[in-house]
Design an enzyme around this catalytic site. Structure first.
Site, PDB file in Angstrom:
ATOM      1  N   CYS A 192       0.856  -1.320   0.030  1.00 61.60           N
ATOM      2  CA  CYS A 192      -0.174   0.128   0.099  1.00 61.60           C
ATOM      3  C   CYS A 192       0.931   1.340  -0.078  1.00 61.60           C
ATOM      4  O   CYS A 192       0.385   2.296  -0.035  1.00 61.60           O
ATOM      5  CB  CYS A 192      -0.880   0.169   1.302  1.00 61.60           C
ATOM      6  SG  CYS A 192      -2.084  -1.273   0.992  1.00 61.60           S
ATOM      7  N   HIS A 208      -3.096   7.079   3.745  1.00 62.31           N
ATOM      8  CA  HIS A 208      -3.192   5.747   3.266  1.00 62.31           C
ATOM      9  C   HIS A 208      -4.757   5.537   3.958  1.00 62.31           C
ATOM     10  O   HIS A 208      -4.641   5.817   5.182  1.00 62.31           O
ATOM     11  CB  HIS A 208      -2.266   4.683   3.428  1.00 62.31           C
ATOM     12  CG  HIS A 208      -2.646   3.252   3.128  1.00 62.31           C
ATOM     13  ND1 HIS A 208      -3.474   3.091   1.845  1.00 62.31           N
ATOM     14  CD2 HIS A 208      -2.551   2.148   3.505  1.00 62.31           C
ATOM     15  CE1 HIS A 208      -3.649   1.659   1.895  1.00 62.31           C
ATOM     16  NE2 HIS A 208      -3.188   1.171   2.845  1.00 62.31           N
ATOM     17  N   ASN A 265     -10.267  -0.016   1.694  1.00 61.43           N
ATOM     18  CA  ASN A 265      -8.659   0.199   1.452  1.00 61.43           C
ATOM     19  C   ASN A 265      -8.383  -0.145  -0.160  1.00 61.43           C
ATOM     20  O   ASN A 265      -8.504  -1.347  -0.286  1.00 61.43           O
ATOM     21  CB  ASN A 265      -7.909  -0.552   2.349  1.00 61.43           C
ATOM     22  CG  ASN A 265      -6.533  -0.574   2.357  1.00 61.43           C
ATOM     23  OD1 ASN A 265      -5.804  -0.343   1.161  1.00 61.43           O
ATOM     24  ND2 ASN A 265      -5.735  -1.389   3.218  1.00 61.43           N
TER      25      ASN A 265
HETATM   26  N1  ACO Z   1     -17.266  -9.001  11.298  1.00 63.86           N
HETATM   27  C1  ACO Z   1     -17.455  -9.388  12.555  1.00 63.86           C
HETATM   28  N2  ACO Z   1     -16.469  -9.691  13.550  1.00 63.86           N
HETATM   29  C2  ACO Z   1     -15.079  -9.668  12.876  1.00 63.86           C
HETATM   30  C3  ACO Z   1     -14.701  -9.437  11.637  1.00 63.86           C
HETATM   31  C4  ACO Z   1     -16.035  -8.898  10.938  1.00 63.86           C
HETATM   32  N3  ACO Z   1     -15.762  -8.543   9.733  1.00 63.86           N
HETATM   33  N4  ACO Z   1     -13.629  -9.539  11.537  1.00 63.86           N
HETATM   34  C5  ACO Z   1     -13.034  -9.892  12.497  1.00 63.86           C
HETATM   35  N5  ACO Z   1     -14.050 -10.104  13.505  1.00 63.86           N
HETATM   36  C6  ACO Z   1     -13.920 -10.569  14.844  1.00 63.86           C
HETATM   37  C7  ACO Z   1     -12.669 -11.284  15.243  1.00 63.86           C
HETATM   38  O1  ACO Z   1     -12.863 -12.770  14.798  1.00 63.86           O
HETATM   39  C8  ACO Z   1     -12.504 -11.252  16.761  1.00 63.86           C
HETATM   40  O2  ACO Z   1     -13.296 -12.224  17.319  1.00 63.86           O
HETATM   41  P1  ACO Z   1     -12.848 -12.961  18.470  1.00 63.86           P
HETATM   42  O3  ACO Z   1     -12.378 -11.784  19.185  1.00 63.86           O
HETATM   43  O4  ACO Z   1     -14.122 -13.839  18.914  1.00 63.86           O
HETATM   44  O5  ACO Z   1     -11.752 -13.664  18.049  1.00 63.86           O
HETATM   45  C9  ACO Z   1     -12.925  -9.840  16.770  1.00 63.86           C
HETATM   46  O6  ACO Z   1     -13.904  -9.485  15.724  1.00 63.86           O
HETATM   47  C10 ACO Z   1     -11.870  -8.780  17.129  1.00 63.86           C
HETATM   48  O7  ACO Z   1     -10.956  -8.991  16.069  1.00 63.86           O
HETATM   49  P2  ACO Z   1      -9.599  -8.000  16.009  1.00 63.86           P
HETATM   50  O8  ACO Z   1      -8.739  -8.623  14.953  1.00 63.86           O
HETATM   51  O9  ACO Z   1      -9.229  -8.056  17.426  1.00 63.86           O
HETATM   52  O10 ACO Z   1     -10.276  -6.667  15.439  1.00 63.86           O
HETATM   53  P3  ACO Z   1      -9.252  -5.246  15.441  1.00 63.86           P
HETATM   54  O11 ACO Z   1     -10.037  -4.333  16.343  1.00 63.86           O
HETATM   55  O12 ACO Z   1      -7.984  -5.283  15.397  1.00 63.86           O
HETATM   56  O13 ACO Z   1      -9.832  -4.868  13.980  1.00 63.86           O
HETATM   57  C11 ACO Z   1      -9.128  -4.898  11.680  1.00 63.86           C
HETATM   58  C12 ACO Z   1      -9.566  -5.895  13.001  1.00 63.86           C
HETATM   59  C13 ACO Z   1     -10.071  -4.087  11.335  1.00 63.86           C
HETATM   60  C14 ACO Z   1      -8.395  -5.863  10.670  1.00 63.86           C
HETATM   61  C15 ACO Z   1      -7.654  -4.228  12.335  1.00 63.86           C
HETATM   62  O14 ACO Z   1      -6.717  -4.872  13.136  1.00 63.86           O
HETATM   63  C16 ACO Z   1      -6.977  -3.527  11.252  1.00 63.86           C
HETATM   64  O15 ACO Z   1      -7.523  -2.419  10.592  1.00 63.86           O
HETATM   65  N6  ACO Z   1      -5.709  -3.795  11.120  1.00 63.86           N
HETATM   66  C17 ACO Z   1      -4.800  -2.930   9.873  1.00 63.86           C
HETATM   67  C18 ACO Z   1      -5.263  -3.720   8.818  1.00 63.86           C
HETATM   68  C19 ACO Z   1      -4.765  -2.947   7.730  1.00 63.86           C
HETATM   69  O16 ACO Z   1      -4.355  -1.870   7.812  1.00 63.86           O
HETATM   70  N7  ACO Z   1      -4.164  -3.743   6.579  1.00 63.86           N
HETATM   71  C20 ACO Z   1      -3.421  -2.837   5.571  1.00 63.86           C
HETATM   72  C21 ACO Z   1      -3.712  -3.812   4.485  1.00 63.86           C
HETATM   73  S1  ACO Z   1      -2.440  -2.850   3.303  1.00 63.86           S
HETATM   74  C22 ACO Z   1      -1.957  -3.943   1.974  1.00 63.86           C
HETATM   75  O17 ACO Z   1      -1.002  -4.094   1.560  1.00 63.86           O
HETATM   76  C23 ACO Z   1      -3.215  -4.768   1.246  1.00 63.86           C
END
Ligand code: ACO
Length: 329
Positions: free
Chosen positions: A116, A256, A286
């Site tokens: 990204c 980003h 994203n």
């Molecule tokens: N709907 C409902 N529940 C969900 C979902 C969903 N879509 N996704 C995850 N959960 C659940 C998980 O299973 C977890 O449940 P559990 O506690 O029973 O295991 C709970 O929600 C919390 O999950 P977390 O991973 O702790 O949630 P978090 O607050 O960290 O948010 C997220 C997750 C949004 C992915 C966050 O960590 C994030 O944004 N991380 C950065 C991602 C990013 O920037 N990626 C860049 C990609 S760049 C590229 O190069 C493509």
């Protein structure tokens, strides 16, 4: 960069697929809810390319718009850089496909992959070529069709991404105008936190790899989140230092667009109120390499930037990589 030319953004453009996929649509596909997605990410909907659309198609639309805004004939483009993790194919480079479609017959062309952060890496390279006087006009494109490498049964990732393209044309400027600084970083030890395990020479697209879903994005969300919060602020401050500016000089942050909570944390670190932060992830999710140039193009088209405004572009991504750039508009 003593003795070198200034480099400015002469034109900008974007391309977004027409099809909108809302959080409510996703509720029908995986065990998720609009409430969870909005509260954890800020995303409400994203664009998804149709099966006939490849990265070069979106890149071409964005490029044509950017060239038109710059008033530049494709024949005058010296170099095309496409930042993407979803090229049309491994080779030839998507940049070469764009070069041909534009009939940019004088241009060299190559792709660049920095997750990204790709657009910021491409911007930095394009700037160097123009600053040194090697080239006069560089077309920098960020494009990704992440929907092709998304596992639509994995709620941890499929709610996050969208498809799109953004482009800018770089050209010479008076020193002290345009791109004032660029700053890039990487930490390959975090590569496994965010990767596409199969489809390369390590694990080809063989049935045994595809059965394990290794052709899709794999991500350790919480670890990427922590990394992103740390580097976004650090990179922005570093780029400002390199430009000889401070936090008080910033007019707009162009971050980003991965997660609103990450953007908010960066804005707090930089002491910026929300009206100084460009956000479009609510509508697009994203879009990887495309997110920053699309945000830039939308704000420029809306007339939000005034001459002299100081923009801080900042991002992070797979690699792990990060980067920032300060632009005087
Ligand atoms: N709907 C409902 N529940 C969900 C979902 C969903 N879509 N996704 C995850 N959960 C659940 C998980 O299973 C977890 O449940 P559990 O506690 O029973 O295991 C709970 O929600 C919390 O999950 P977390 O991973 O702790 O949630 P978090 O607050 O960290 O948010 C997220 C997750 C949004 C992915 C966050 O960590 C994030 O944004 N991380 C950065 C991602 C990013 O920037 N990626 C860049 C990609 S760049 C590229 O190069 C493509």
């Amino acid at each position: 960069m003593q003795g070198l030319r200034g480099v400015k953004i002469e034109g900008w453009g974007k391309a977004l697929p027409e099809r909108v996929l809302t959080n409510h649509d996703l509720e029908q596909m995986v065990d998720t809810s609009d409430e969870w997605i909005v509260s954890r990410t800020g995303i409400r909907e994203r664009r998804v390319a149709g099966p006939e659309t490849a990265a070069s198609d979106l890149a071409l639309v964005a490029a044509r718009e950017a060239l038109a805004k710059a008033g530049l004939d494709p024949e005058r483009v010296d170099l095309i850089i496409v930042a993407t993790v979803t090229p049309d194919m491994a080779f030839p480079a998507t940049a070469c496909l764009v070069q041909s479609a534009l009939a940019a017959n004088r241009a060299a062309a190559f792709d660049l992959e920095a997750g990204c952060s790709g657009f910021l890496y491409a911007l930095a390279i394009g700037r160097e070529f123009v600053a040194s006087g090697t080239y006069d006009h560089v077309l920098v494109i960020g494009v990704d069709i992440l929907s092709r490498i998304t596992n639509w049964q994995d709620r941890n990732t499929c709610v996050l991404f969208g498809d799109g393209a953004g482009a800018v044309v770089l050209g010479p400027a008076v020193r002290g105008q345009g791109i004032l600084s660029t700053y890039l970083g990487s930490d390959g030890s975090g590569g496994e936190l965010l990767c596409l395990p199969a489809g390369g020479s390590r694990r080809p697209l063989a049935p045994e790899h595809m059965e394990q879903g290794l052709q899709y994005i794999h991500m350790n969300g919480p670890e990427v989140f922590k990394f992103a919060v740390r580097v976004m602020g650090e990179a922005a401050v570093k780029a400002l230092e390199l430009a000889g500016l401070g936090l008080d000089d910033v007019t707009y942050l162009v971050p980003h667009q991965a997660n609103l909570r990450i953007i908010d944390a960066a804005a707090r670190r930089l002491k910026l109120t929300s009206e100084r932060v460009l956000v479009n992830l609510d509508r697009y999710g994203n879009m990887s390499s495309a997110s920053i140039p699309v945000a830039l193009a939308e704000a420029a088209d809306a007339g939000r930037f005034r001459p002299g405004d100081i923009l801080v572009l900042v991002g992070f991504g797979a690699g792990l990589t990060w980067g920032a750039s300060v632009v005087r508009w």
